[in-house]
Motif scaffolding. Structure first.
Motif, PDB file in Angstrom:
ATOM      1  N   GLY A 140       0.811  -1.214   0.000  1.00 48.02           N
ATOM      2  CA  GLY A 140       0.000   0.000   0.000  1.00 48.02           C
ATOM      3  C   GLY A 140       0.844   1.263   0.000  1.00 48.02           C
ATOM      4  O   GLY A 140       0.329   2.360  -0.132  1.00 48.02           O
ATOM      5  N   LEU A 141       2.163   1.126   0.106  1.00 42.88           N
ATOM      6  CA  LEU A 141       3.045   2.284   0.132  1.00 42.88           C
ATOM      7  C   LEU A 141       3.342   2.737  -1.297  1.00 42.88           C
ATOM      8  O   LEU A 141       3.925   1.996  -2.091  1.00 42.88           O
ATOM      9  N   ILE A 142       2.917   3.940  -1.639  1.00 38.11           N
ATOM     10  CA  ILE A 142       3.145   4.513  -2.968  1.00 38.11           C
ATOM     11  C   ILE A 142       4.334   5.461  -2.863  1.00 38.11           C
ATOM     12  O   ILE A 142       4.387   6.305  -1.961  1.00 38.11           O
ATOM     13  N   VAL A 143       5.284   5.307  -3.773  1.00 38.31           N
ATOM     14  CA  VAL A 143       6.452   6.189  -3.775  1.00 38.31           C
ATOM     15  C   VAL A 143       6.591   6.838  -5.145  1.00 38.31           C
ATOM     16  O   VAL A 143       6.147   6.291  -6.152  1.00 38.31           O
ATOM     17  N   LYS A 144       7.208   8.018  -5.145  1.00 39.05           N
ATOM     18  CA  LYS A 144       7.460   8.712  -6.397  1.00 39.05           C
ATOM     19  C   LYS A 144       8.962   8.729  -6.630  1.00 39.05           C
ATOM     20  O   LYS A 144       9.724   9.143  -5.755  1.00 39.05           O
ATOM     21  N   ARG A 145       9.368   8.232  -7.796  1.00 37.37           N
ATOM     22  CA  ARG A 145      10.790   8.212  -8.139  1.00 37.37           C
ATOM     23  C   ARG A 145      10.963   8.759  -9.544  1.00 37.37           C
ATOM     24  O   ARG A 145      10.091   8.608 -10.389  1.00 37.37           O
ATOM     25  N   THR A 146      12.119   9.361  -9.781  1.00 39.01           N
ATOM     26  CA  THR A 146      12.444   9.928 -11.092  1.00 39.01           C
ATOM     27  C   THR A 146      13.854   9.505 -11.466  1.00 39.01           C
ATOM     28  O   THR A 146      14.747   9.531 -10.620  1.00 39.01           O
ATOM     29  N   ILE A 147      14.022   9.106 -12.716  1.00 35.35           N
ATOM     30  CA  ILE A 147      15.364   8.848 -13.215  1.00 35.35           C
ATOM     31  C   ILE A 147      15.586   9.696 -14.462  1.00 35.35           C
ATOM     32  O   ILE A 147      14.637  10.089 -15.141  1.00 35.35           O
ATOM     33  N   LEU A 183      13.297  12.751 -18.503  1.00 32.61           N
ATOM     34  CA  LEU A 183      12.991  12.413 -17.109  1.00 32.61           C
ATOM     35  C   LEU A 183      11.884  11.364 -17.143  1.00 32.61           C
ATOM     36  O   LEU A 183      10.872  11.544 -17.817  1.00 32.61           O
ATOM     37  N   ILE A 184      12.107  10.279 -16.431  1.00 34.26           N
ATOM     38  CA  ILE A 184      11.093   9.229 -16.324  1.00 34.26           C
ATOM     39  C   ILE A 184      10.624   9.240 -14.881  1.00 34.26           C
ATOM     40  O   ILE A 184      11.417   9.050 -13.965  1.00 34.26           O
ATOM     41  N   GLU A 185       9.329   9.509 -14.690  1.00 40.14           N
ATOM     42  CA  GLU A 185       8.751   9.586 -13.344  1.00 40.14           C
ATOM     43  C   GLU A 185       7.748   8.464 -13.150  1.00 40.14           C
ATOM     44  O   GLU A 185       7.004   8.126 -14.069  1.00 40.14           O
ATOM     45  N   ALA A 186       7.728   7.931 -11.955  1.00 38.56           N
ATOM     46  CA  ALA A 186       6.724   6.931 -11.618  1.00 38.56           C
ATOM     47  C   ALA A 186       6.257   7.179 -10.190  1.00 38.56           C
ATOM     48  O   ALA A 186       7.059   7.448  -9.302  1.00 38.56           O
ATOM     49  N   GLU A 187       4.965   7.096 -10.000  1.00 37.15           N
ATOM     50  CA  GLU A 187       4.364   7.180  -8.672  1.00 37.15           C
ATOM     51  C   GLU A 187       3.522   5.922  -8.519  1.00 37.15           C
ATOM     52  O   GLU A 187       2.363   5.876  -8.935  1.00 37.15           O
ATOM     53  N   LEU A 188       4.169   4.883  -7.991  1.00 30.86           N
ATOM     54  CA  LEU A 188       3.584   3.545  -7.969  1.00 30.86           C
ATOM     55  C   LEU A 188       3.890   2.857  -6.646  1.00 30.86           C
ATOM     56  O   LEU A 188       4.720   3.341  -5.872  1.00 30.86           O
ATOM     57  N   PRO A 189       3.265   1.698  -6.404  1.00 32.52           N
ATOM     58  CA  PRO A 189       3.591   0.939  -5.191  1.00 32.52           C
ATOM     59  C   PRO A 189       5.089   0.624  -5.145  1.00 32.52           C
ATOM     60  O   PRO A 189       5.703   0.333  -6.178  1.00 32.52           O
ATOM     61  N   VAL A 190       5.653   0.690  -3.967  1.00 32.73           N
ATOM     62  CA  VAL A 190       7.094   0.522  -3.764  1.00 32.73           C
ATOM     63  C   VAL A 190       7.607  -0.797  -4.358  1.00 32.73           C
ATOM     64  O   VAL A 190       8.742  -0.863  -4.828  1.00 32.73           O
ATOM     65  N   GLU A 191       6.763  -1.824  -4.392  1.00 29.43           N
ATOM     66  CA  GLU A 191       7.197  -3.137  -4.902  1.00 29.43           C
ATOM     67  C   GLU A 191       7.468  -3.124  -6.406  1.00 29.43           C
ATOM     68  O   GLU A 191       8.240  -3.942  -6.890  1.00 29.43           O
ATOM     69  N   ILE A 192       6.801  -2.256  -7.158  1.00 29.11           N
ATOM     70  CA  ILE A 192       6.943  -2.307  -8.624  1.00 29.11           C
ATOM     71  C   ILE A 192       7.569  -1.056  -9.234  1.00 29.11           C
ATOM     72  O   ILE A 192       7.906  -1.049 -10.413  1.00 29.11           O
TER      73      ILE A 192
END
Length: 176
Positions: free
Chosen positions: A22-29, A99-108
């Motif tokens: 249930g933990l959603i994180v935002k990451r960018t590469i 820039l590739i951004e994702a705001e998804l569950p930490v597992e994926i």
């Protein structure tokens, strides 16, 4: 019999959680575009595709957001020059990049970012036009969108005249 209870508890937990913490994180590469190595190659056009559809497909397949940033990311050079230095456009002082951004569950989230990166890095490898299947597909899609697609083996004439048969010859006049 506690062994029988455990799987159902785990099953209920997985179903209620959707297999996620249930933990959603935002990451960018960031992925740099090799414009120094290939100054005349149209990387932005290749990434975007017809009406931006190629980039939209990458985003839909990976659930990531893809942003083209840096010098050359705005189509009109005069507008880019005008925007340079304004708030929100600081990236225009940097080399062209993605820039590739994702705001998804930490597992994926990491797997999706890597999937998007692999697709985009593949598109950033300049290919000889005669061997470029991807560009051929983009041009076919553009022709389809513009209504100018002619399939292989179709007459070169784009008009569909009732006075021509499938060989492109005039129909014989009939008396009536």
């Amino acid at each position: 019999m506690p062994g029988l209870v455990q799987p159902s508890l785990a099953e209920n937990w997985l179903n209620s959680q959707g297999g996620s913490s249930g933990l959603i994180v935002k990451r960018t590469i960031r992925v740099d575009i090799p414009v120094d190595k290939y100054p005349n190659y149209n990387f932005v056009g290749r990434l975007l595709g017809p009406r931006g559809n190629s980039l939209k497909r990458v985003e839909a397949n990976t659930e990531c957001r893809v942003l083209i940033r840096g010098r050359g990311s705005i189509k009109d050079p005069a507008r880019e020059e005008m925007m340079r230095g304004k708030p929100g456009y600081e990236h225009l002082n940097e080399p062209l990049h993605i820039l590739i951004e994702a705001e998804l569950p930490v597992e994926i989230v990491d797997a999706r970012l890597m999937q998007a990166r692999e697709i985009l890095e593949d598109l950033l490898k300049p290919t000889d036009e005669s061997q470029d299947f991807y560009k051929k597909q983009q041009l076919r899609e553009l022709a389809l969108l513009n209504g100018t697609l002619r399939e292989e083996g179709s007459p070169m004439s784009g008009s569909l005249s009732p006075f021509q048969n499938s060989l492109g010859m005039k129909r014989a006049k009939t008396r009536g």
